[in-house]
Scaffold this motif. Structure first.
Motif, PDB file in Angstrom:
ATOM      1  N   ILE A 115       0.835  -1.203   0.000  1.00 17.81           N
ATOM      2  CA  ILE A 115       0.000   0.000   0.000  1.00 17.81           C
ATOM      3  C   ILE A 115       0.871   1.255   0.000  1.00 17.81           C
ATOM      4  CG2 ILE A 115      -1.698   1.308   1.342  1.00 17.81           C
ATOM      5  CD1 ILE A 115      -2.784  -1.398   2.347  1.00 17.81           C
ATOM      6  N   VAL A 116       1.934   1.241   0.791  1.00 10.33           N
ATOM      7  CA  VAL A 116       2.852   2.389   0.829  1.00 10.33           C
ATOM      8  C   VAL A 116       3.502   2.590  -0.533  1.00 10.33           C
ATOM      9  CG1 VAL A 116       5.019   3.239   1.819  1.00 10.33           C
ATOM     10  CG2 VAL A 116       3.281   2.233   3.309  1.00 10.33           C
ATOM     11  N   HIS A 117       3.859   1.500  -1.192  1.00  9.42           N
ATOM     12  CA  HIS A 117       4.460   1.599  -2.532  1.00  9.42           C
ATOM     13  C   HIS A 117       3.529   2.347  -3.488  1.00  9.42           C
ATOM     14  CE1 HIS A 117       2.848  -0.858  -5.924  1.00  9.42           C
ATOM     15  NE2 HIS A 117       3.944  -0.497  -6.548  1.00  9.42           N
ATOM     16  N   ALA A 118       2.227   2.072  -3.401  1.00  8.04           N
ATOM     17  CA  ALA A 118       1.265   2.761  -4.266  1.00  8.04           C
ATOM     18  C   ALA A 118       1.147   4.242  -3.884  1.00  8.04           C
ATOM     19  CB  ALA A 118      -0.098   2.074  -4.177  1.00  8.04           C
ATOM     20  N   ILE A 119       1.234   4.538  -2.581  1.00  8.45           N
ATOM     21  CA  ILE A 119       1.155   5.936  -2.132  1.00  8.45           C
ATOM     22  C   ILE A 119       2.361   6.724  -2.637  1.00  8.45           C
ATOM     23  CG2 ILE A 119       1.195   7.416  -0.090  1.00  8.45           C
ATOM     24  CD1 ILE A 119      -0.394   5.241   1.378  1.00  8.45           C
ATOM     25  N   VAL A 120       3.532   6.114  -2.642  1.00  3.42           N
ATOM     26  CA  VAL A 120       4.729   6.779  -3.166  1.00  3.42           C
ATOM     27  C   VAL A 120       4.530   7.140  -4.637  1.00  3.42           C
ATOM     28  CG1 VAL A 120       7.163   6.435  -3.764  1.00  3.42           C
ATOM     29  CG2 VAL A 120       6.302   5.720  -1.519  1.00  3.42           C
ATOM     30  N   LEU A 121       3.989   6.219  -5.398  1.00  3.43           N
ATOM     31  CA  LEU A 121       3.743   6.485  -6.819  1.00  3.43           C
ATOM     32  C   LEU A 121       2.660   7.554  -6.996  1.00  3.43           C
ATOM     33  CD1 LEU A 121       3.839   2.848  -8.229  1.00  3.43           C
ATOM     34  CD2 LEU A 121       5.614   4.590  -8.359  1.00  3.43           C
ATOM     35  N   LEU A 122       1.679   7.548  -6.117  1.00  5.57           N
ATOM     36  CA  LEU A 122       0.637   8.577  -6.176  1.00  5.57           C
ATOM     37  C   LEU A 122       1.241   9.959  -5.919  1.00  5.57           C
ATOM     38  CD1 LEU A 122      -2.419   9.137  -6.440  1.00  5.57           C
ATOM     39  CD2 LEU A 122      -2.580   8.879  -3.951  1.00  5.57           C
ATOM     40  N   ALA A 123       2.187  10.019  -5.009  1.00  6.05           N
ATOM     41  CA  ALA A 123       2.855  11.296  -4.736  1.00  6.05           C
ATOM     42  C   ALA A 123       3.607  11.786  -5.962  1.00  6.05           C
ATOM     43  CB  ALA A 123       3.809  11.127  -3.552  1.00  6.05           C
ATOM     44  N   VAL A 124       4.169  10.870  -6.729  1.00  2.00           N
ATOM     45  CA  VAL A 124       4.866  11.252  -7.957  1.00  2.00           C
ATOM     46  C   VAL A 124       3.886  11.883  -8.943  1.00  2.00           C
ATOM     47  CG1 VAL A 124       6.092  10.360  -9.974  1.00  2.00           C
ATOM     48  CG2 VAL A 124       6.671   9.527  -7.692  1.00  2.00           C
ATOM     49  N   VAL A 125       2.693  11.317  -9.037  1.00  2.50           N
ATOM     50  CA  VAL A 125       1.692  11.850  -9.971  1.00  2.50           C
ATOM     51  C   VAL A 125       1.340  13.291  -9.609  1.00  2.50           C
ATOM     52  CG1 VAL A 125      -0.710  11.637 -10.710  1.00  2.50           C
ATOM     53  CG2 VAL A 125       0.738   9.602 -10.557  1.00  2.50           C
ATOM     54  N   TYR A 126       1.164  13.570  -8.333  1.00  2.00           N
ATOM     55  CA  TYR A 126       0.714  14.883  -7.919  1.00  2.00           C
ATOM     56  C   TYR A 126       1.851  15.903  -7.775  1.00  2.00           C
ATOM     57  CZ  TYR A 126      -4.084  13.436  -7.110  1.00  2.00           C
ATOM     58  OH  TYR A 126      -5.375  13.006  -7.290  1.00  2.00           O
ATOM     59  N   LEU A 127       3.090  15.428  -7.630  1.00  2.00           N
ATOM     60  CA  LEU A 127       4.176  16.357  -7.331  1.00  2.00           C
ATOM     61  C   LEU A 127       5.274  16.429  -8.379  1.00  2.00           C
ATOM     62  CD1 LEU A 127       4.652  15.473  -3.538  1.00  2.00           C
ATOM     63  CD2 LEU A 127       3.291  17.343  -4.512  1.00  2.00           C
ATOM     64  N   ALA A 128       5.385  15.406  -9.248  1.00  2.00           N
ATOM     65  CA  ALA A 128       6.591  15.373 -10.086  1.00  2.00           C
ATOM     66  C   ALA A 128       6.337  14.972 -11.531  1.00  2.00           C
ATOM     67  CB  ALA A 128       7.604  14.417  -9.459  1.00  2.00           C
ATOM     68  N   THR A 129       5.124  15.104 -12.034  1.00  2.00           N
ATOM     69  CA  THR A 129       4.872  14.665 -13.410  1.00  2.00           C
ATOM     70  C   THR A 129       5.610  15.526 -14.428  1.00  2.00           C
ATOM     71  OG1 THR A 129       2.834  16.003 -13.359  1.00  2.00           O
ATOM     72  CG2 THR A 129       2.629  13.628 -12.965  1.00  2.00           C
ATOM     73  N   SER A 130       5.816  16.782 -14.126  1.00  2.00           N
ATOM     74  CA  SER A 130       6.537  17.638 -15.080  1.00  2.00           C
ATOM     75  C   SER A 130       7.979  17.175 -15.246  1.00  2.00           C
ATOM     76  CB  SER A 130       6.502  19.094 -14.610  1.00  2.00           C
ATOM     77  OG  SER A 130       7.107  19.214 -13.325  1.00  2.00           O
ATOM     78  N   VAL A 131       8.557  16.669 -14.165  1.00  2.00           N
ATOM     79  CA  VAL A 131       9.929  16.150 -14.236  1.00  2.00           C
ATOM     80  C   VAL A 131       9.945  14.805 -14.945  1.00  2.00           C
ATOM     81  CG1 VAL A 131      11.907  15.371 -12.889  1.00  2.00           C
ATOM     82  CG2 VAL A 131      10.600  17.377 -12.147  1.00  2.00           C
ATOM     83  N   VAL A 132       9.003  13.940 -14.573  1.00  2.00           N
ATOM     84  CA  VAL A 132       8.938  12.591 -15.158  1.00  2.00           C
ATOM     85  C   VAL A 132       8.707  12.653 -16.661  1.00  2.00           C
ATOM     86  CG1 VAL A 132       7.612  10.440 -15.167  1.00  2.00           C
ATOM     87  CG2 VAL A 132       8.183  11.540 -12.997  1.00  2.00           C
ATOM     88  N   SER A 133       7.954  13.626 -17.127  1.00  2.00           N
ATOM     89  CA  SER A 133       7.636  13.716 -18.552  1.00  2.00           C
ATOM     90  C   SER A 133       8.874  13.923 -19.427  1.00  2.00           C
ATOM     91  CB  SER A 133       6.642  14.860 -18.793  1.00  2.00           C
ATOM     92  OG  SER A 133       7.240  16.119 -18.484  1.00  2.00           O
ATOM     93  N   GLN A 134       9.982  14.357 -18.814  1.00  2.00           N
ATOM     94  CA  GLN A 134      11.200  14.611 -19.586  1.00  2.00           C
ATOM     95  C   GLN A 134      12.130  13.393 -19.683  1.00  2.00           C
ATOM     96  OE1 GLN A 134      11.652  17.500 -21.291  1.00  2.00           O
ATOM     97  NE2 GLN A 134       9.539  17.819 -20.563  1.00  2.00           N
TER      98      GLN A 134
END
Length: 562
Positions: free
Chosen positions: A325-344
């Motif tokens: 469950i924590v693993h999914a929460i970490v990924l959820l945080a990436v969606v809300y906080l770091a998608t602009s970085v991940v997109s590159q």
């Protein structure tokens, strides 16, 4: 009452978290670690399937939570996997990425039904060489699927991974091929070196970050992931009609079969390498089915248990469902906080991650173990791997099981035999007219005719005793052959006695007609000595009757003919 108890066994319970007070620190650390490892894999599998990076990320989040809560394993981590990518690729190519959520919903429903019907233990019937051949084939396909992105080209039109990889060279821009190749090489090198520096270093994430930073700073001509949503979409039912559902039934069944097989295999391995308790196979199917349904409602792809992420979870200290469950929460945080970085992130970097992942799926020690075991296991392993790469994953598993079953039946048939034995001492006159046969091993459709031929060819005997106490396996065909054996011998005037039918075979022997075919009910014995006494008495009586008949015939002849 039994039905209600079974339904309750498939649902979450507070007992799933009874040890969290002791393990929460390890679960938290493991969850964060797995989340970091899962990020590049989720993105890469989403891109590789054709559904898009956001689909892979959504699947890892939504399916990761649902499978953790509803699944039957305490430690398994679920999400998009390489095997699922292999199956989804042709579906996306044929129907477009928009159809993936529909397939996810359908496949999830099939998996839930499988769990409700208690089909979870079916995976235990898959032979080890089939599993290893299947894994090898998937690894080869995953590697081949990354070739186009690794050279900065487009995939070929063929649905076969090898052919498509070869075709991609036709679109290759030789002037810029060096950059994606270097990106792949850099990620692969970092992934291989990181564990040597420290076991817990996330080599895939470090490799992607390094390549992405260099590519951004130096403005390298590398294709990027592109825009990603900065929040989870609202759940909704994807649009479809009856014709679409009818067209996708075959694909959904294939996806469901793969999801069930991979998830149960992963859960079984996880239970064997951790001290977190056994897994519930039927509940695992229900949980994985619900995970795929939920993923489809959010626009994601079908999910399965992921053995690589599960292994990381165990090594990092995870002991309960909280870690997943924590693993999914970490990924959820990436969606809300770091998608602009991940997109590159460059696509070539993701290809590097998957190429190394595919290579790690192949254990040379395991391959040597399979190939060095038996000739039949080697054949099963090679056939399964070749068909997986050349045709279809589920077909490969089916054919692999069929080939393994053929070899198993052949071995089992060889274990069965019929042996003529000497009568116990002391020998008595006329013993040569009694034949004692012992049936061994297995008497079933694969060996029955051979035994029938051996016994019915006997000559110059008056009584045949068939010992069945050593017979371990008997099916309807074998019982029918014994019936035919008795018929054939009795028609020739040979009395048949049966000794030692085992209790577990008696019902079948009675139904098929073995008992009723005997000349008399007293011809069925439990003790061998009693059967032999009866046989000797029968031979003696037959001899006396023959003498009396001869004397009668002699006395009845006219005197002039004497």
């Amino acid at each position: 009452m039994k039905a209600a108890a079974y339904v309750r066994s498939l649902l979450p319970s507070w007992q799933d978290y009874r040890s969290v007070r002791r393990t929460w620190r390890g679960d938290l650390v493991a969850g964060v670690t797995v989340g970091i490892v899962a990020l590049p894999l989720a993105l890469a599998f989403g891109v590789s399937s054709g559904a898009g990076a956001e689909s892979g990320l959504i699947t890892a989040i939504v399916a990761g939570v649902i499978a953790a809560v509803f699944g039957g394993s305490n430690i398994q981590v679920s999400g998009p996997t390489g095997a699922m990518v292999v199956v989804l690729g042709p579906v996306v190519a044929a129907h477009g990425a928009a159809i993936v959520p529909v397939v996810s919903l359908m496949a999830g429903a099939f998996v839930v039904v499988g769990g409700a019907l208690k089909l979870g233990r079916v995976v235990s019937y898959i032979p080890w060489p089939v599993i290893e051949g299947f894994t090898l084939g998937i690894a080869v396909i995953i590697f081949l699927q990354q070739v186009p992105a690794a050279i900065g080209s487009k995939p070929g039109p063929s649905s076969n991974a090898f052919v498509s990889a070869v075709q991609s060279f036709a679109h290759l821009n030789w002037s810029s091929v060096i950059w994606p190749v270097l990106a792949v090489a850099a990620v692969a090198a970092i992934m291989m070196l990181a564990p040597r520096i420290h076991r817990q270093l996330p080599g895939s994430l470090i490799g992607i970050v390094v390549v992405a930073v260099i590519a951004t700073v130096t403005h390298l001509p590398l294709a990027r992931i592109g825009t990603l949503p900065n929040s989870l979409p609202a759940p909704s039912l994807p649009s479809f009609d009856i014709q679409t559902l009818t067209t996708l039934v075959g694909s959904a069944l294939t996806v469901a079969a793969l999801a069930a097989i991979e998830s149960l295999l992963s859960a079984r391995v996880a239970a064997s390498i951790s001290d977190t308790g056994p897994y519930d196979a039927d509940r695992e199917l229900v949980g994985q089915g619900l995970a795929s349904i939920a993923s489809g409602l959010f626009g994601g792809m079908p999910a399965t248990g992921a053995i690589a992420r599960t292994a990381v979870n165990i090594r990092s200290g995870g002991r309960t469902r909280v870690a997943a469950i924590v693993h999914a929460i970490v990924l959820l945080a990436v969606v809300y906080l770091a998608t602009s970085v991940v997109s590159q992130i460059p696509l070539a970097a993701l290809s590097g991650v998957l190429m190394v992942t595919a290579a790690r799926m192949i254990s040379l020690a395991t391959v040597r173990s399979v190939v060095g075991s038996t000739r039949s296991d080697t054949v099963v392993f090679i056939i399964t791997a070749l068909i997986t790469v050349s045709f279809d994953l589920i077909v490969a598993v089916g054919i692999g099981i069929a080939v393994a079953a053929f070899f198993a039946l052949r071995t089992l048939s060889k274990s069965g035999g019929v042996h003529r034995e000497e009568l116990p001492a002391p020998a008595q006159p006329e013993d040569e007219h009694i034949a004692l046969f012992r049936l061994d091993g297995a008497l079933f459709f694969g060996a029955a005719d051979r035994m029938l031929d051996r016994v019915t060819r006997i000559n110059n005997v008056s009584v045949v005793i068939i010992r069945m106490s050593q017979l371990q396996v008997l099916d309807a065909t074998g019982a029918r052959v014994i019936t035919e054996m008795i018929h054939a011998l009795e028609r020739r005037g040979i009395t048949v006695l049966i000794k030692g039918i085992q209790p577990q075979h008696m019902k079948l022997a009675t139904r098929v007609g073995v008992i009723s075919t005997l000349r008399h009910q007293k011809h069925l014995f439990i003790d061998l000595d009693e059967a032999i006494v009866h046989a000797r008495d029968h031979v003696a009586r037959t001899a006396e009757a023959a003498i009396v008949q001869a004397m009668t015939e002699t006395s009845s002849r006219p005197k002039e003919n004497r």
